[in-house]
Design a protein around this motif. Structure first.
Motif, PDB file in Angstrom:
ATOM      1  N   LEU A 207       0.436   1.940   6.656  1.00 17.09           N
ATOM      2  CA  LEU A 207       1.862   1.879   6.978  1.00 17.09           C
ATOM      3  C   LEU A 207       1.972   2.063   8.487  1.00 17.09           C
ATOM      4  O   LEU A 207       2.053   3.171   9.000  1.00 17.09           O
ATOM      5  N   GLU A 208       1.963   0.954   9.202  1.00 20.59           N
ATOM      6  CA  GLU A 208       1.758   0.992  10.642  1.00 20.59           C
ATOM      7  C   GLU A 208       2.873   1.702  11.401  1.00 20.59           C
ATOM      8  O   GLU A 208       4.051   1.575  11.066  1.00 20.59           O
ATOM      9  N   THR A 209       2.459   2.413  12.441  1.00 17.91           N
ATOM     10  CA  THR A 209       3.390   2.963  13.419  1.00 17.91           C
ATOM     11  C   THR A 209       2.880   2.609  14.811  1.00 17.91           C
ATOM     12  O   THR A 209       1.673   2.430  15.010  1.00 17.91           O
ATOM     13  N   TRP A 210       3.816   2.499  15.741  1.00 19.83           N
ATOM     14  CA  TRP A 210       3.442   2.208  17.131  1.00 19.83           C
ATOM     15  C   TRP A 210       4.081   3.232  18.052  1.00 19.83           C
ATOM     16  O   TRP A 210       5.275   3.531  17.906  1.00 19.83           O
ATOM     17  N   PRO A 211       3.329   3.768  18.997  1.00 19.30           N
ATOM     18  CA  PRO A 211       3.933   4.690  19.965  1.00 19.30           C
ATOM     19  C   PRO A 211       5.058   4.011  20.731  1.00 19.30           C
ATOM     20  O   PRO A 211       4.916   2.859  21.170  1.00 19.30           O
ATOM     21  N   VAL A 212       6.154   4.713  20.888  1.00 15.43           N
ATOM     22  CA  VAL A 212       7.313   4.151  21.575  1.00 15.43           C
ATOM     23  C   VAL A 212       6.938   3.658  22.973  1.00 15.43           C
ATOM     24  O   VAL A 212       7.332   2.552  23.383  1.00 15.43           O
TER      25      VAL A 212
ATOM     26  N   LEU B  18       2.932  -0.147 -11.540  1.00 12.80           N
ATOM     27  CA  LEU B  18       2.652   1.222 -11.122  1.00 12.80           C
ATOM     28  C   LEU B  18       2.944   1.413  -9.646  1.00 12.80           C
ATOM     29  O   LEU B  18       3.581   2.393  -9.240  1.00 12.80           O
ATOM     30  N   HIS B  19       2.487   0.480  -8.825  1.00 12.42           N
ATOM     31  CA  HIS B  19       2.693   0.580  -7.382  1.00 12.42           C
ATOM     32  C   HIS B  19       4.178   0.646  -7.045  1.00 12.42           C
ATOM     33  O   HIS B  19       4.619   1.479  -6.237  1.00 12.42           O
ATOM     34  N   THR B  20       4.960  -0.216  -7.675  1.00  8.92           N
ATOM     35  CA  THR B  20       6.399  -0.234  -7.401  1.00  8.92           C
ATOM     36  C   THR B  20       7.056   1.075  -7.829  1.00  8.92           C
ATOM     37  O   THR B  20       7.918   1.611  -7.126  1.00  8.92           O
ATOM     38  N   GLU B  21       6.636   1.607  -8.968  1.00  3.62           N
ATOM     39  CA  GLU B  21       7.198   2.891  -9.407  1.00  3.62           C
ATOM     40  C   GLU B  21       6.837   4.012  -8.433  1.00  3.62           C
ATOM     41  O   GLU B  21       7.661   4.888  -8.159  1.00  3.62           O
ATOM     42  N   ILE B  22       5.614   3.996  -7.919  1.00  2.00           N
ATOM     43  CA  ILE B  22       5.206   5.014  -6.939  1.00  2.00           C
ATOM     44  C   ILE B  22       6.042   4.880  -5.665  1.00  2.00           C
ATOM     45  O   ILE B  22       6.490   5.870  -5.083  1.00  2.00           O
ATOM     46  N   LEU B  23       6.265   3.640  -5.228  1.00  2.00           N
ATOM     47  CA  LEU B  23       7.092   3.427  -4.040  1.00  2.00           C
ATOM     48  C   LEU B  23       8.509   3.964  -4.262  1.00  2.00           C
ATOM     49  O   LEU B  23       9.056   4.679  -3.416  1.00  2.00           O
ATOM     50  N   LYS B  24       9.091   3.603  -5.412  1.00  2.00           N
ATOM     51  CA  LYS B  24      10.483   3.969  -5.674  1.00  2.00           C
ATOM     52  C   LYS B  24      10.660   5.463  -5.923  1.00  2.00           C
ATOM     53  O   LYS B  24      11.664   6.054  -5.518  1.00  2.00           O
ATOM     54  N   ASN B  25       9.697   6.060  -6.598  1.00  2.00           N
ATOM     55  CA  ASN B  25       9.880   7.448  -7.031  1.00  2.00           C
ATOM     56  C   ASN B  25       9.181   8.482  -6.158  1.00  2.00           C
ATOM     57  O   ASN B  25       9.437   9.676  -6.307  1.00  2.00           O
ATOM     58  N   ARG B  26       8.311   8.000  -5.231  1.00  2.00           N
ATOM     59  CA  ARG B  26       7.606   8.987  -4.407  1.00  2.00           C
ATOM     60  C   ARG B  26       7.560   8.576  -2.947  1.00  2.00           C
ATOM     61  O   ARG B  26       8.263   9.134  -2.122  1.00  2.00           O
TER      62      ARG B  26
ATOM     63  N   ALA C 240       7.145  -0.028   8.598  1.00  2.00           N
ATOM     64  CA  ALA C 240       7.587  -0.222   7.212  1.00  2.00           C
ATOM     65  C   ALA C 240       9.076   0.090   7.090  1.00  2.00           C
ATOM     66  O   ALA C 240       9.821  -0.619   6.393  1.00  2.00           O
ATOM     67  N   ASN C 241       9.539   1.126   7.785  1.00  2.00           N
ATOM     68  CA  ASN C 241      10.959   1.470   7.748  1.00  2.00           C
ATOM     69  C   ASN C 241      11.813   0.369   8.354  1.00  2.00           C
ATOM     70  O   ASN C 241      12.892   0.037   7.846  1.00  2.00           O
ATOM     71  N   LEU C 242      11.330  -0.228   9.453  1.00  2.00           N
ATOM     72  CA  LEU C 242      12.033  -1.349  10.062  1.00  2.00           C
ATOM     73  C   LEU C 242      12.138  -2.513   9.075  1.00  2.00           C
ATOM     74  O   LEU C 242      13.199  -3.132   8.937  1.00  2.00           O
TER      75      LEU C 242
ATOM     76  N   THR D 256       0.820  -1.209   0.000  1.00  2.00           N
ATOM     77  CA  THR D 256       0.000   0.000   0.000  1.00  2.00           C
ATOM     78  C   THR D 256       0.852   1.256   0.000  1.00  2.00           C
ATOM     79  O   THR D 256       2.016   1.210   0.391  1.00  2.00           O
ATOM     80  N   ILE D 257       0.242   2.358  -0.436  1.00  2.00           N
ATOM     81  CA  ILE D 257       0.840   3.671  -0.204  1.00  2.00           C
ATOM     82  C   ILE D 257      -0.036   4.467   0.757  1.00  2.00           C
ATOM     83  O   ILE D 257       0.262   5.616   1.058  1.00  2.00           O
TER      84      ILE D 257
END
Length: 803
Positions: A362-367, A433-441, A417-419, A356-357
């Motif tokens: 794109l999950e985040t968790w409070p520290v 298309l999805h991969t190009e959006i991920l790579k370029n944006r 996602a960064n982890l 997904t974009i």
């Protein structure tokens, strides 16, 4: 596998007698189903055991696919087909006076998934087994599925999905393979042999008990495993002293708290407790899965440094991305490896698929939450982040945009996602298309830091489930026409192109579609008491209900078409049946309002005799795999109308295409690749492109009020939303009005409306040319083999897993 008819018959009768002490004549349908399921599972078990032996003896690399969802659908029929014994089983039961189809209806779907993510995982498992890859699923055995949907007075109502109410015959409980997962507590560091060692104390231990489901490959040569983990208490689950003191709830509180982890798919995370439970679920099945993998690996004569040569762990979306930290924890704490050694193994073992974009996914968790629940894992994440931060500063000095966007811990949150990206060796999107959006944006800075990690693997579907099983009339016609090699070589469907102009074949294709439409008409009449014209265009939108998928755009067009017919009763159109099937997340108010809008529209139109059934609306409740198998073969038009750039891939588009439906869609996700495959004349596209959408998001310039003011059709239909025209209170759809007008139409429904109406008019014109429509249908079927998950999995094997 070959099993004779008489063997099945005798084994079935014996199983009925042993399990239920019943003769065939007195047994209920449920008991007959359970007995048959148990017999078939016993046939599977021999091949299952042989597969495990071959894998270990031949030192085969094994793939472990970690996913929060596995939407398997019913398994009896697919297992019979893959074992090659469906015909023998049918004949055996017929001789006993039993209808196999009736037993297939008895089976309940496993409540292990929700939508495309879970169905993709199930298709991938099927394809891995069918092409000979030793690949296993790892997930949670939810006691209840997402929910069972009922439509009451036009509203979605959720009731528990009690899929385990009756016996689930396909599972084998492996209590001896249980592991302990630890939550909470504290960690102290001590020095041992010249290095720091972490001691996790005062934690809450939870037993993870595996339940294994066999995954049978086509022709039964390979049987892999879907391992599902269930949470159970450790030790005494009942506080006898609290019970004696009259504190009855406290007496069982521990047991219920533990079991809540595997109680339901996607608990409501709109509150703190729900968020904590989701994080618990994710760590629970990831930790259990990795512990299990390493325990099995330890039994071999391999060194832990060899792990990447024999094991690939694939993380399906961000839900299981804590796998990076958990594998590091075990390697550092239990195998006592140095950090660099452990990091090298981890980053050669784990691969990640981004689906997904959408920021919400794109999950985040409070520290604070993460650290309290998983103290040792948090320390690992913190160290990964610290080292990565140093690396970034060394390389990019003061490029703060790049540094801040790629940090794992940022602004009090852990970005999962960064982890996953930092800790894996491969990151793939799921359409070009999805991969190009991920790579370029969306992940541009990451793709610059790790250019070799990023790659595309367009999603796929198992053609054995979505054609051979769900559309036997079409499957038989294809086999009669080009032979049966397409079942194991899906690209052979391309051979059908030579029959595009063949009059006899086109006529047969029309007959198959008409027969499938007739089946669906009977189902709709029986279940909903709605008479549908089987010669009308079946225009189908079946998918999760979300604003970006734009069921609302479809509904507004229907309302506009209704207005046109009211103004001109002699409007020359082919009668159209608009069929919707969709669940909305229980906490997603706008999506639930759209369901109410569609059903209010249905009541208005279906009860208006003056339009002479030129339009009919059907909303099929509780959309699941079984319903999809019934619905998709009947569709003439496949609605794939998401806002361009928002749908990562889609797999429903492939299923409809494979069954001869014509795609009506935006240039989004895999629609683009479908267009490339079938040619622009065999798909109907409309609307903004992804670049145009992203340009509006970036620079502004779109004002929905301007579109509304300049289009009299839109003015009329949006007014009808809020003036009681749909026989509901005026305020009923105010949130939809605000979404479109007050909050500027986030997903460009009004912007694409005119283009969509034109595309729908094109559908009508093309369908009137039945010969041309049949040719379009054949070309879609012929080119659908490209989107078989067999092909997708071969790409994963060759380019990611090296299995």
């Amino acid at each position: 596998m070959h099993v004779f008819k008489n063997t099945i018959k005798n084994d079935f009768k014996k199983k009925l007698m042993c399990v239920f002490a019943e003769e065939v004549e007195e047994a209920s349908k449920l008991h007959k189903y359970i007995a048959l399921g148990r017999v078939i599972r016993e046939y599977i078990s021999e091949a299952w055991l042989q597969s495990k032996k071959r894998c270990l003896e031949n030192d085969k690399k094994q793939v472990y696919y970690f996913s929060m969802e596995f939407l398997t659908g019913k398994l009896l029929e697919s297992n019979l087909i893959n074992l090659g014994i469906k015909e023998e089983c049918n004949e055996a039961l017929n001789e006993l006076g039993i209808n196999l189809d009736e037993l297939l209806e008895i089976e309940k779907e496993a409540g292990l998934g929700n939508g495309g993510l879970g169905r993709l995982a199930a298709c991938f498992l099927d394809s891995m087994a069918s092409i000979g890859v030793y690949g296993h699923g790892n997930g949670i055995r939810y006691r209840y599925g997402l929910f069972e949907q009922k439509i009451v007075n036009g509203y979605q109502v959720e009731i528990p999905d009690k899929w385990l109410k009756d016996e689930f015959v396909w599972v084998v409980k492996r209590r001896d393979k249980s592991v302990i997962v630890k939550f909470g507590g504290n960690v102290k560091l001590i020095e041992k042999n010249g290095r720091l060692k972490a001691i996790h104390e005062n934690y809450e231990p939870i037993k993870a008990v595996p339940y294994d489901v066999p995954v049978v490959g086509y022709e039964g040569n390979v049987v892999n495993t879907l391992r599902l983990w269930s949470a159970e208490p450790v030790g005494n689950e009942f506080d006898f002293f609290a019970f004696r003191a009259g504190e009855y709830l406290k007496a069982v509180e521990y047991k219920y708290n533990v079991e809540s982890i595997s109680q339901v798919l996607y608990p409501d995370d709109s509150n703190h407790n729900g968020r904590v439970l989701r994080l618990k679920q994710q760590y629970f099945f990831v930790s259990a899965g990795i512990q299990s993998i390493l325990r099995t690996f330890k039994k071999t004569d391999k060194e832990i440094y060899d792990l990447p040569d024999y094991v690939a762990i694939h993380v399906n979306d961000t839900h299981p991305s804590v796998a990076v930290a958990e594998l590091m924890r075990i390697l550092v704490d239990e195998y006592e490896l140095g950090w660099e050694e452990a990091w090298k193994i981890t980053t050669k073992t784990i691969a990640y698929t981004n689906h997904t974009i959408m920021a919400e996914a794109l999950e985040t968790w409070p520290v604070d939450m993460f650290r309290k629940l998983l103290p040792r894992v948090y320390m690992i994440v913190e160290e990964i982040d610290r080292r990565f931060k140093i690396e970034l500063h060394d390389k990019y000095n003061e490029d703060w945009d790049k540094i801040n966007s790629t940090l794992i811990i940022h602004d009090g949150n852990i970005r999962m996602a960064n982890l996953a990206i930092v800790g894996s060796y491969s990151v793939n999107g799921v359409s070009k298309l999805h991969t190009e959006i991920l790579k370029n944006r969306e992940l541009k800075h990451f793709s610059e830091i790790f250019p070799k990690k990023f790659n595309n693997k367009t999603n796929g579907i198992t053609h054995r489930r979505w054609l051979l099983q769900s559309n036997p009339l079409l499957a038989d016609l294809i086999t009669d026409t080009i032979g049966n090699k397409w079942i194991t070589q899906p690209n052979r469907l391309k051979d059908l192109e030579q029959f595009v102009k063949d009059k006899a074949f086109k006529e047969e294709i029309k007959k198959v579609k008409q027969k499938n439409k007739e089946y669906l008409c009977n189902f709709i009449n029986d279940k909903y008491n709605i008479l549908v014209d089987q010669h009308s265009i079946f225009d189908v939108q079946a998918k999760r209900l979300h604003a970006y998928k734009r069921q609302l755009l479809n509904g507004l067009h229907i309302l506009n078409l209704y207005n046109r017919i009211k103004e001109n009763p002699n409007l020359d159109i082919v009668p159209r049946t608009f069929i919707f099937a969709a669940k909305a997340s229980p906490g997603y108010h706008l999506a639930k309002q759209i369901i109410k809008f569609i059903n209010s529209l249905k009541e208005k139109i279906n009860n208006d005799k003056s339009i002479k059934d030129n339009i009919k609306i059907v909303f099929l409740e509780n959309y699941n795999v079984t319903l999809a198998e019934r619905l998709i073969p009947s569709a003439n038009v496949s609605e794939q109308i998401s806002t361009a750039s928002k749908e990562a891939s889609g797999t429903g588009n492939m299923k409809f295409m494979m069954n001869g439906g014509i795609t009506l869609g935006t240039l989004d996700g895999a629609n683009i690749e479908i267009k490339e495959s079938v040619g622009s004349k065999n798909i109907i596209t409309f609307g903004l492109t992804a670049d145009q959408v992203m340009n509006y998001y970036r620079h502004g310039g779109y004002f929905s009020m301007d579109v509304y003011n300049n289009d009299q059709r839109l003015k009329k239909i949006i007014t009808q939303l809020t003036n009681g025209f749909l026989d509901v209170p005026n305020e009923e759809f105010k949130d939809i009005f605000d979404h479109l007008i007050t909050y500027n139409d986030e997903f460009f429904v009004l912007k694409d409306f005119d283009s969509y109406v034109e595309a729908q008019n094109k559908v009508d014109k093309l369908y009137k040319k039945q010969d041309k429509w049949s040719e379009m249908s054949i070309i879609n079927i012929a080119n659908s083999g490209k989107f078989s998950s067999d092909n997708t999995i071969k790409e994963y094997v060759d380019e990611i897993w090296r299995a």
